[in-house]
Design a protein around this motif. Structure first.
Motif, PDB file in Angstrom:
ATOM      1  N   PRO A 190      25.621  28.644  42.711  1.00  0.00           N
ATOM      2  CA  PRO A 190      25.272  30.077  42.696  1.00  0.00           C
ATOM      3  C   PRO A 190      24.555  30.552  43.961  1.00  0.00           C
ATOM      4  N   GLN A 191      24.002  29.634  44.744  1.00  0.00           N
ATOM      5  CA  GLN A 191      23.235  30.015  45.936  1.00  0.00           C
ATOM      6  C   GLN A 191      23.997  29.818  47.251  1.00  0.00           C
ATOM      7  N   LEU A 192      25.245  29.353  47.169  1.00  0.00           N
ATOM      8  CA  LEU A 192      26.004  29.087  48.405  1.00  0.00           C
ATOM      9  C   LEU A 192      26.521  30.370  49.035  1.00  0.00           C
ATOM     10  N   ASP A 193      26.674  30.331  50.357  1.00  0.00           N
ATOM     11  CA  ASP A 193      27.320  31.417  51.089  1.00  0.00           C
ATOM     12  C   ASP A 193      28.827  31.245  50.901  1.00  0.00           C
ATOM     13  N   LEU A 223      40.855  23.943  38.256  1.00  0.00           N
ATOM     14  CA  LEU A 223      39.692  23.677  37.402  1.00  0.00           C
ATOM     15  C   LEU A 223      38.398  23.802  38.204  1.00  0.00           C
ATOM     16  N   VAL A 224      38.451  23.366  39.453  1.00  0.00           N
ATOM     17  CA  VAL A 224      37.287  23.512  40.345  1.00  0.00           C
ATOM     18  C   VAL A 224      37.039  24.996  40.601  1.00  0.00           C
ATOM     19  N   ALA A 225      38.114  25.733  40.895  1.00  0.00           N
ATOM     20  CA  ALA A 225      37.999  27.174  41.152  1.00  0.00           C
ATOM     21  C   ALA A 225      37.400  27.901  39.949  1.00  0.00           C
ATOM     22  N   GLN A 226      37.844  27.526  38.760  1.00  0.00           N
ATOM     23  CA  GLN A 226      37.333  28.165  37.536  1.00  0.00           C
ATOM     24  C   GLN A 226      35.847  27.887  37.349  1.00  0.00           C
ATOM     25  N   GLN A 233      29.780  33.941  38.401  1.00  0.00           N
ATOM     26  CA  GLN A 233      30.079  35.134  37.594  1.00  0.00           C
ATOM     27  C   GLN A 233      31.066  36.054  38.331  1.00  0.00           C
ATOM     28  N   MET A 234      32.113  35.404  38.820  1.00  0.00           N
ATOM     29  CA  MET A 234      33.204  36.108  39.495  1.00  0.00           C
ATOM     30  C   MET A 234      34.504  35.775  38.772  1.00  0.00           C
TER      31      MET A 234
END
Length: 253
Positions: A190-193, A223-226, A233-234
């Motif tokens: 959640p904190q990555l650019d 699965l990684v993308a999901q 929260q995208m």
């Protein structure tokens, strides 16, 4: 989507490679990028690329786990391939001190040598780092003259490490580890650019949940993308578009 790091040329896929590629395409994976590891992997990698020319693209490099006392001779052979074939990156290169520190000096020599090839050829690098993030960042910082770009593949580090990597102009490759319950990536992602995030499988290794412990394959990029989408929260589509754009730019696809 693009699986930016897949060893589908490995013997683990010899019995069903066509089906593996078909399943990837069915999941919307449009490109599969193949990192080289040693002298023995070159032929199967190039054969795989030739079999799926619209989908697979190869890189050339010497993986740190295959560095030994014969490193100069091996690097000479690896380097000669850049005159015979078009590669999208120098990789996979780096430092691995997890299994064995015997050839640490040789690993560092190989890493810096290959970083310099990347500068000369204006190619991105794909970096493997295990138990060596400080050593790797220190060498990269020394070599970064503004012309180096690339990715720390299979990223599973801290927010601080991610920022240090991004500050050097490098991307983060997120794979199966992102889905592991105890991997800690639920706090980091959640904190990555997101301008520096690309997706990968590193198949046949590190299969994401729910396939953990089994053979990984490019179709599981989704699965990684999901997982990234859920943590950010995208929507899956947003993650697909962002990471695909990042990968296309980085690897000049």
């Amino acid at each position: 989507m693009i699986d930016t790091h897949a060893h589908i040329y490995a013997s683990e896929f010899d019995n069903d490679r066509d089906q593996v590629v078909e399943r990837a395409l069915a999941q919307g994976i449009s490109k599969i990028l193949l990192p080289n590891i040693d002298l023995d992997s070159i032929e199967p990698m190039l054969t795989t690329e030739a079999a799926y020319p619209q989908i697979c693209r190869s890189m050339m490099g010497l993986h740190p786990c295959y560095v030994d006392g014969n490193v100069e001779q091996t690097l000479t052979t690896i380097h000669s391939w850049f005159n015979k074939h078009s590669f999208i990156a120098v990789g996979e290169i780096g430092i691995d001190l997890y299994w064995d520190k015997t050839y640490k000096v040789e690993q560092e020599y190989a890493f810096v040598t290959q970083l310099n090839w990347a500068k000369e050829m204006q190619l991105p690098v794909v970096i493997h780092t295990r138990d060596s993030i400080e050593e790797t960042l220190a060498l990269l910082e020394k070599e970064q003259d503004g012309s180096l770009s690339g990715v720390f593949h299979c990223f599973g580090g801290s927010v601080e490490e991610a920022k240090a990597i991004n500050q050097l102009g490098f991307h983060l490759g997120l794979g199966g580890v992102s889905t592991f319950k105890n991997g800690g990536m639920d706090k980091v992602i959640p904190q990555l650019d997101m301008n520096y995030v690309i997706l990968e499988t590193d198949c046949p290794y590190l299969a994401p949940v729910p396939h953990r412990g089994k053979r990984n394959e490019p179709a599981y990029t989704q699965l990684v993308a999901q997982r990234v989408a859920d943590l950010r929260q995208m929507s899956l589509q947003q993650i697909d578009e962002l990471t695909t754009r990042n990968a296309k730019t980085l690897f000049n696809l």
